[in-house]
Write a protein that holds these residues in place. Structure first.
Motif, PDB file in Angstrom:
ATOM      1  N   ILE A  22      32.849  73.405  32.621  1.00  0.00           N
ATOM      2  CA  ILE A  22      33.134  73.201  31.201  1.00  0.00           C
ATOM      3  C   ILE A  22      31.829  72.886  30.473  1.00  0.00           C
ATOM      4  O   ILE A  22      30.836  72.507  31.101  1.00  0.00           O
ATOM      5  CB  ILE A  22      34.144  72.056  30.960  1.00  0.00           C
ATOM      6  N   TYR A  23      31.858  73.039  29.163  1.00  0.00           N
ATOM      7  CA  TYR A  23      30.796  72.535  28.292  1.00  0.00           C
ATOM      8  C   TYR A  23      31.319  71.269  27.611  1.00  0.00           C
ATOM      9  O   TYR A  23      32.514  71.149  27.348  1.00  0.00           O
ATOM     10  CB  TYR A  23      30.427  73.559  27.219  1.00  0.00           C
ATOM     11  N   GLU A  24      30.426  70.342  27.327  1.00  0.00           N
ATOM     12  CA  GLU A  24      30.851  69.141  26.620  1.00  0.00           C
ATOM     13  C   GLU A  24      29.732  68.593  25.752  1.00  0.00           C
ATOM     14  O   GLU A  24      28.545  68.743  26.074  1.00  0.00           O
ATOM     15  CB  GLU A  24      31.317  68.069  27.612  1.00  0.00           C
ATOM     16  N   SER A  25      30.123  67.959  24.649  1.00  0.00           N
ATOM     17  CA  SER A  25      29.150  67.379  23.721  1.00  0.00           C
ATOM     18  C   SER A  25      28.694  66.018  24.231  1.00  0.00           C
ATOM     19  O   SER A  25      29.405  65.367  25.005  1.00  0.00           O
ATOM     20  CB  SER A  25      29.781  67.208  22.343  1.00  0.00           C
TER      21      SER A  25
ATOM     22  N   ILE B 172      25.908  68.169  36.855  1.00  0.00           N
ATOM     23  CA  ILE B 172      25.947  68.160  35.397  1.00  0.00           C
ATOM     24  C   ILE B 172      24.535  68.389  34.863  1.00  0.00           C
ATOM     25  O   ILE B 172      23.607  67.645  35.195  1.00  0.00           O
ATOM     26  CB  ILE B 172      26.517  66.829  34.867  1.00  0.00           C
ATOM     27  N   CYS B 173      24.389  69.426  34.050  1.00  0.00           N
ATOM     28  CA  CYS B 173      23.081  69.785  33.505  1.00  0.00           C
ATOM     29  C   CYS B 173      23.051  69.541  31.998  1.00  0.00           C
ATOM     30  O   CYS B 173      23.995  69.894  31.292  1.00  0.00           O
ATOM     31  CB  CYS B 173      22.774  71.256  33.780  1.00  0.00           C
ATOM     32  N   ARG B 174      21.954  68.937  31.542  1.00  0.00           N
ATOM     33  CA  ARG B 174      21.777  68.677  30.111  1.00  0.00           C
ATOM     34  C   ARG B 174      20.454  69.280  29.641  1.00  0.00           C
ATOM     35  O   ARG B 174      19.423  69.105  30.286  1.00  0.00           O
ATOM     36  CB  ARG B 174      21.757  67.162  29.857  1.00  0.00           C
TER      37      ARG B 174
ATOM     38  N   PHE C 231      14.296  67.331  27.116  1.00  0.00           N
ATOM     39  CA  PHE C 231      15.107  66.294  27.752  1.00  0.00           C
ATOM     40  C   PHE C 231      15.986  66.869  28.863  1.00  0.00           C
ATOM     41  O   PHE C 231      17.084  66.373  29.113  1.00  0.00           O
ATOM     42  CB  PHE C 231      15.959  65.575  26.704  1.00  0.00           C
ATOM     43  N   GLU C 232      15.488  67.901  29.536  1.00  0.00           N
ATOM     44  CA  GLU C 232      16.231  68.508  30.636  1.00  0.00           C
ATOM     45  C   GLU C 232      16.528  67.476  31.723  1.00  0.00           C
ATOM     46  O   GLU C 232      15.675  66.698  32.136  1.00  0.00           O
ATOM     47  CB  GLU C 232      15.426  69.655  31.231  1.00  0.00           C
ATOM     48  N   LYS C 233      17.772  67.496  32.201  1.00  0.00           N
ATOM     49  CA  LYS C 233      18.176  66.566  33.245  1.00  0.00           C
ATOM     50  C   LYS C 233      19.367  67.145  34.001  1.00  0.00           C
ATOM     51  O   LYS C 233      20.291  67.688  33.405  1.00  0.00           O
ATOM     52  CB  LYS C 233      18.573  65.213  32.634  1.00  0.00           C
ATOM     53  N   THR C 234      19.338  67.014  35.336  1.00  0.00           N
ATOM     54  CA  THR C 234      20.465  67.433  36.166  1.00  0.00           C
ATOM     55  C   THR C 234      20.921  66.249  37.002  1.00  0.00           C
ATOM     56  O   THR C 234      20.110  65.582  37.653  1.00  0.00           O
ATOM     57  CB  THR C 234      20.073  68.598  37.093  1.00  0.00           C
TER      58      THR C 234
ATOM     59  N   TYR D  38      18.565  58.770  27.264  1.00  0.00           N
ATOM     60  CA  TYR D  38      18.551  60.056  26.564  1.00  0.00           C
ATOM     61  C   TYR D  38      19.877  60.796  26.693  1.00  0.00           C
ATOM     62  O   TYR D  38      19.940  62.015  26.487  1.00  0.00           O
ATOM     63  CB  TYR D  38      17.417  60.935  27.100  1.00  0.00           C
ATOM     64  N   LYS D  39      20.943  60.097  27.029  1.00  0.00           N
ATOM     65  CA  LYS D  39      22.223  60.749  27.313  1.00  0.00           C
ATOM     66  C   LYS D  39      22.799  61.513  26.122  1.00  0.00           C
ATOM     67  O   LYS D  39      23.616  62.413  26.302  1.00  0.00           O
ATOM     68  CB  LYS D  39      23.248  59.730  27.817  1.00  0.00           C
ATOM     69  N   GLU D  40      22.376  61.160  24.904  1.00  0.00           N
ATOM     70  CA  GLU D  40      22.913  61.854  23.728  1.00  0.00           C
ATOM     71  C   GLU D  40      22.017  62.989  23.255  1.00  0.00           C
ATOM     72  O   GLU D  40      22.199  63.520  22.155  1.00  0.00           O
ATOM     73  CB  GLU D  40      23.159  60.854  22.599  1.00  0.00           C
ATOM     74  N   LYS D  41      21.048  63.377  24.070  1.00  0.00           N
ATOM     75  CA  LYS D  41      20.142  64.465  23.713  1.00  0.00           C
ATOM     76  C   LYS D  41      20.676  65.794  24.260  1.00  0.00           C
ATOM     77  O   LYS D  41      20.381  66.203  25.370  1.00  0.00           O
ATOM     78  CB  LYS D  41      18.737  64.200  24.286  1.00  0.00           C
ATOM     79  N   GLY D  42      21.491  66.470  23.479  1.00  0.00           N
ATOM     80  CA  GLY D  42      21.892  67.828  23.843  1.00  0.00           C
ATOM     81  C   GLY D  42      23.223  67.931  24.565  1.00  0.00           C
ATOM     82  O   GLY D  42      23.748  66.955  25.101  1.00  0.00           O
ATOM     83  N   GLU D  43      23.757  69.168  24.596  1.00  0.00           N
ATOM     84  CA  GLU D  43      25.051  69.425  25.214  1.00  0.00           C
ATOM     85  C   GLU D  43      24.943  69.482  26.737  1.00  0.00           C
ATOM     86  O   GLU D  43      23.865  69.672  27.299  1.00  0.00           O
ATOM     87  CB  GLU D  43      25.632  70.742  24.694  1.00  0.00           C
ATOM     88  N   TYR D  44      26.098  69.324  27.379  1.00  0.00           N
ATOM     89  CA  TYR D  44      26.180  69.267  28.835  1.00  0.00           C
ATOM     90  C   TYR D  44      26.963  70.456  29.390  1.00  0.00           C
ATOM     91  O   TYR D  44      27.948  70.907  28.792  1.00  0.00           O
ATOM     92  CB  TYR D  44      26.895  67.995  29.271  1.00  0.00           C
ATOM     93  N   THR D  45      26.515  70.944  30.548  1.00  0.00           N
ATOM     94  CA  THR D  45      27.302  71.874  31.352  1.00  0.00           C
ATOM     95  C   THR D  45      27.782  71.096  32.565  1.00  0.00           C
ATOM     96  O   THR D  45      26.970  70.541  33.311  1.00  0.00           O
ATOM     97  CB  THR D  45      26.480  73.089  31.799  1.00  0.00           C
TER      98      THR D  45
END
Length: 289
Positions: free
Chosen positions: A161-164, A186-188, A194-197, A214-221
């Motif tokens: 899923i994608y999530e905000s 989970i990839c952001r 702010f790339e993070k897996t 940085y959890k609010e930086k960008g959408e999540y897969t």
């Protein structure tokens, strides 16, 4: 007759674009862009000039169809269809345009490239011989829960899923309730600053995201791989499910009744009746809940 090119563009890092994509954007006189301002940055980076740049998005996509068909059929002009990032039409607008063009027997040509979906899958380390992609789940909690229950019934053990960033923790907690025995990747913000897996057991990953500044930086897969523990859940009594919720989440019996009814699709009256029996049993044993 013109042709429609569906062109994948970078999901973040502007260097992640194919030579063929650049050639196509240079060759097409018309570019259909989800956001012209966003696409203009890409075009400027690769010195792509003198284009008819037309916006399309979920609010005007149907209105744009006739205009694009006019360019293709009457003006014999090729069109490059791009989204803000990644491959068009994947949880993005564009498919209605492609559908209308195909129905006119106009050639549609894919120019493959970046996609947050495939990029995340490639680094997940999770079983991918069969998986289900859902895009964004419904925002309403009840609809979200029902959709996740459907997945569980399908017996497909890996889903994406994608999530905000605003809803990620709440959604993961719901997934944890329904797919308690699951591993996630989970990839952001892949390819961006702010790339993070995150990877591992879902409880651990939720804690890691919660503690990330940085959890609010960008959408999540979100990729979830789960084991089928339906038989174990069914074998548990309603009383056991209530106790499990109370202990696991430190909540009241009233809150546990609501959660068990919702998560396991058991009528609330039935759960409430069993809760009274549980309460009486615990009173006999001199326990309090």
């Amino acid at each position: 007759m013109g042709k429609l090119y569906v062109v994948a563009t970078p999901i973040g890092n502007l260097r992640d674009i194919t030579l063929r994509a650049i050639e196509t954007l240079k060759a097409c006189p018309v570019i259909a862009a989800e956001d012209t301002r966003h696409t203009s940055i890409l075009l400027k980076t690769y010195n792509i000039q003198d284009k008819i740049l037309i916006s399309y998005h979920k609010y005007n996509e149907e209105k744009r169809i006739e205009l694009f068909l006019d360019f293709l059929l009457n003006k014999n002009m090729d069109i490059a269809l791009v989204s803000d990032a990644g491959t068009p039409c994947i949880s993005d607008p564009g498919y209605k345009i492609v559908k209308a063009v195909r129905e006119k027997n106009i050639e549609v040509i894919p120019i493959p490239g970046p996609s947050s979906l495939t990029a995340s899958l490639s680094v997940s380390g999770l079983p991918l011989n069969e998986f289900l992609f859902l895009g964004f789940l419904p925002k309403e909690e009840n609809k979200k829960v029902n959709k996740l229950r459907e997945i569980k019934k399908s017996k497909i053990n890996t889903f994406i899923i994608y999530e905000s960033p605003k809803r990620i923790i709440k959604t993961l907690n719901i997934i944890r309730e329904i797919f308690s025995n699951s591993t996630v990747c989970i990839c952001r913000e892949l390819t961006k600053k702010f790339e993070k897996t995150y990877y591992g057991e879902i409880k651990k990953v939720i804690e890691e995201i919660n503690n990330d500044p940085y959890k609010e930086k960008g959408e999540y897969t979100v990729i979830v791989s789960w084991e089928d523990n339906m038989e174990r859940e069914v074998s548990l009594s309603i009383e056991a499910l209530l106790i499990d919720q109370i202990v696991k989440h430190n909540i009241s019996l009233k809150e546990a009744i609501y959660k068990v009814s919702k998560l396991y699709n058991i009528p609330k009256k039935e759960v409430y009746k069993k809760s009274l029996e549980l309460k009486n049993k615990l009173k006999e044993e001199d326990f309090k809940i």
